[in-house]
Design an enzyme around this catalytic site. Structure first.
Site, PDB file in Angstrom:
ATOM      1  N   ASP A  14       2.268   1.919   3.370  1.00 37.53           N
ATOM      2  CA  ASP A  14       3.191   0.950   3.985  1.00 37.53           C
ATOM      3  C   ASP A  14       4.629   1.403   3.846  1.00 37.53           C
ATOM      4  O   ASP A  14       5.474   1.086   4.678  1.00 37.53           O
ATOM      5  CB  ASP A  14       3.136  -0.421   3.270  1.00 37.53           C
ATOM      6  CG  ASP A  14       1.780  -1.066   3.306  1.00 37.53           C
ATOM      7  OD1 ASP A  14       0.988  -0.720   4.190  1.00 37.53           O
ATOM      8  OD2 ASP A  14       1.528  -1.925   2.435  1.00 37.53           O
ATOM      9  N   HIS A  45       0.874  -1.176   0.000  1.00 36.04           N
ATOM     10  CA  HIS A  45       0.000   0.000   0.000  1.00 36.04           C
ATOM     11  C   HIS A  45       0.911   1.227   0.000  1.00 36.04           C
ATOM     12  O   HIS A  45       2.003   1.184   0.581  1.00 36.04           O
ATOM     13  CB  HIS A  45      -0.844   0.109   1.277  1.00 36.04           C
ATOM     14  CG  HIS A  45      -1.730  -1.066   1.563  1.00 36.04           C
ATOM     15  ND1 HIS A  45      -1.268  -2.199   2.167  1.00 36.04           N
ATOM     16  CD2 HIS A  45      -3.058  -1.236   1.391  1.00 36.04           C
ATOM     17  CE1 HIS A  45      -2.283  -3.045   2.320  1.00 36.04           C
ATOM     18  NE2 HIS A  45      -3.371  -2.493   1.862  1.00 36.04           N
TER      19      HIS A  45
HETATM   20  C1  XUL Z   1      -7.353  -6.696   4.403  1.00 35.45           C
HETATM   21  C2  XUL Z   1      -6.632  -7.049   3.163  1.00 35.45           C
HETATM   22  C3  XUL Z   1      -5.811  -5.978   2.548  1.00 35.45           C
HETATM   23  C4  XUL Z   1      -5.754  -6.021   1.056  1.00 35.45           C
HETATM   24  C5  XUL Z   1      -5.046  -4.841   0.435  1.00 35.45           C
HETATM   25  O1  XUL Z   1      -8.110  -7.711   4.941  1.00 35.45           O
HETATM   26  O2  XUL Z   1      -6.687  -8.175   2.712  1.00 35.45           O
HETATM   27  O3  XUL Z   1      -4.531  -6.056   3.075  1.00 35.45           O
HETATM   28  O4  XUL Z   1      -5.151  -7.182   0.599  1.00 35.45           O
HETATM   29  O5  XUL Z   1      -5.524  -3.640   0.851  1.00 35.45           O
END
Ligand code: XUL
Ligand code: CO
Length: 448
Positions: A104, A101
């Protein structure tokens, strides 16, 4: 453990008893199975948020993780140190992909402009490391759920400024995806849902997010970013109800909003369980309707009703997943198996980052070996073919080829069939033997 002194994890083959060395027993990256290298069936990815940012907190306790880069207290210094750490780990694990993300990898500033400048510094370092190691970006995404501004959602927020901010954030995130050559771009709508239906205009919110997705697709086209867009369904948590509830709901949403050419799905094991499904069910739904995009590899626990994000060690489940993947001819056009998983809170050492990934990679590799054997024997294909064989001729064939056009024709066929003949037309599924046969494949395919 000093990460820089760890040897690259090697494949040593099957061994009896405890599997405690840092070695692969089933994952042999270059081995060809069902016509493709193992590594190409899997395309394993490391999830930045869990592997480098998880302090291993739970709702009742603070973090337990030991990580070398905690010595950097300045957030930017720590973010940059994590990049070196991450690529060292990828290389030693032999994982060729990663996912992140925006939030992150770099700390937020006070304004979007400052935040973007922080991102640029870290992205430049990531780019250098990608070039030096050949490790690729499976997907990136934007965190539209962590910051308090997203308390009531982002593209479904009732607050227009927040919607606009989310758009600005997405623009930058797509630019980063393009710069780093992301193969997919993921949208997980963590807070795109509701806490309470009484204060919610559901149709308005889903129209807003559909519009948002169109704007994202337009911008990706404009900058020539041709990654596969993916929606990641999840039914709830953190919200009471998430709009992308499960694969079937997400596909219906895409169809209703003219987004089927733009999106496929990224499916996650633990999310499937929270929706009351198996992981195999979600993959089957997506596969059969042409929406299988990528997989977040993790598992839940029968005894706990929340998103555990455990590393996958349930062999029966990985057999089912890899059976579907083989049936699909691969995980979507550009998909992979991203470990959206974290070690347990009591597995707090740095070595556990290796152990947990090795366990997950080996469990998927073993699942592939078993599923490949099942496909080679056409076991499930034959089972299904026999079960539906009444559609190969007679009335069944007419139903399937469309030549039955009225209920009256069905009535005509059925009107005089005696009960005993109808009962005789049904056959036992012998389901217990089917499950025992799958067990036998597991024992057999892994015994060589
Ligand atoms: C949350 C989840 C996230 C997504 C990306 O449950 O799976 O980490 O994969 O935002
Ligand atoms: Co996920």
């Amino acid at each position: 453990m000093d990460l820089w002194n760890v040897e690259k994890v090697a494949y040593v083959g099957r061994t009896r008893g405890p599997q405690e060395s840092l070695a692969f027993h089933y994952y042999d990256a270059e081995r060809v199975v069902a016509g493709r290298k193992m590594k190409d069936w899997m395309r394993f990815g490391v999830a930045w948020w869990h592997t480098f940012n998880q302090e291993l907190v739970d709702p009742f306790g603070v973090g337990t993780a030991h990580r070398a880069y905690y010595k950097y207290t300045d957030p930017m210094d720590q973010a940059l140190a994590k990049v070196d750490y991450a690529f060292e780990l990828f290389t030693k694990l032999g994982v060729e992909y990663f996912c992140f993300h925006d939030r992150d990898i770099a700390p937020e500033g006070d304004t979007l402009r400052e935040t973007n400048a922080n991102l640029d510094r870290v992205v430049a370092k990531i780019e250098e490391n990608m070039k030096a190691t050949g490790v690729k970006l499976l997907w990136n995404t934007s965190s539209l759920f962590t910051n308090p501004r997203f308390v009531s959602g982002a593209a479904t927020s009732p607050f227009a400024d927040i919607y606009a901010y989310a758009g600005g954030q997405l623009k930058k995130s797509l630019e980063i995806g393009k710069r780093l050559g992301a193969e997919n771009y993921v949208f997980w709508g963590g807070r795109e849902g509701y806490e309470n239906l009484w204060n919610t205009e559901m149709k308005r919110e889903t129209d807003h997010i559909a519009r948002f997705f169109h704007l994202c697709a337009d911008y990706a086209d404009e900058i020539g970013f041709n990654a596969q867009f993916l929606i990641e369904p999840k039914p709830k948590e953190p919200t009471l109800h998430q709009y992308d509830f499960d694969a079937a709901t997400a596909i219906e949403f895409l169809r209703a909003h003219d987004l089927t050419d733009t999106f496929k799905l990224n499916l996650e094991g633990n999310h499937a369980n929270l929706a009351g499904h198996t992981y195999q069910h979600e993959i089957r739904v997506a596969r059969e309707s042409g929406f299988l995009g990528s997989l977040d590899a993790n598992q839940g626990d029968k005894l706990i009703g929340w998103d555990m994000d455990e590393f996958p060690t349930d062999l029966y489940e990985t057999v089912a997943v890899m059976w579907e993947v083989l049936a699909a001819g691969g995980i979507g056009p550009h998909g992979g198996l991203n470990f959206d998983a974290k070690p347990r809170r009591s597995s707090f050492t740095e070595e556990d980052l290796f152990r947990s990934h090795v366990a997950g990679m080996d469990t998927y590799a073993a699942g592939l070996l078993v599923a490949a054997q099942m496909h080679e024997d056409n076991y499930i294909e034959r089972l299904q073919e026999t079960r539906y064989s009444s559609y190969d001729s007679g009335i069944g064939q007419k139903i399937d080829d469309g030549s039955i056009s009225s209920l009256a024709q069905l009535e005509d066929h059925a009107l005089d069939i005696p009960q005993a003949d109808l009962i005789a037309a049904t056959k036992s599924d012998h389901l217990e033997s089917v499950k025992a046969t799958i067990n036998n494949y597991i024992i057999d395919a892994l015994a060589e």
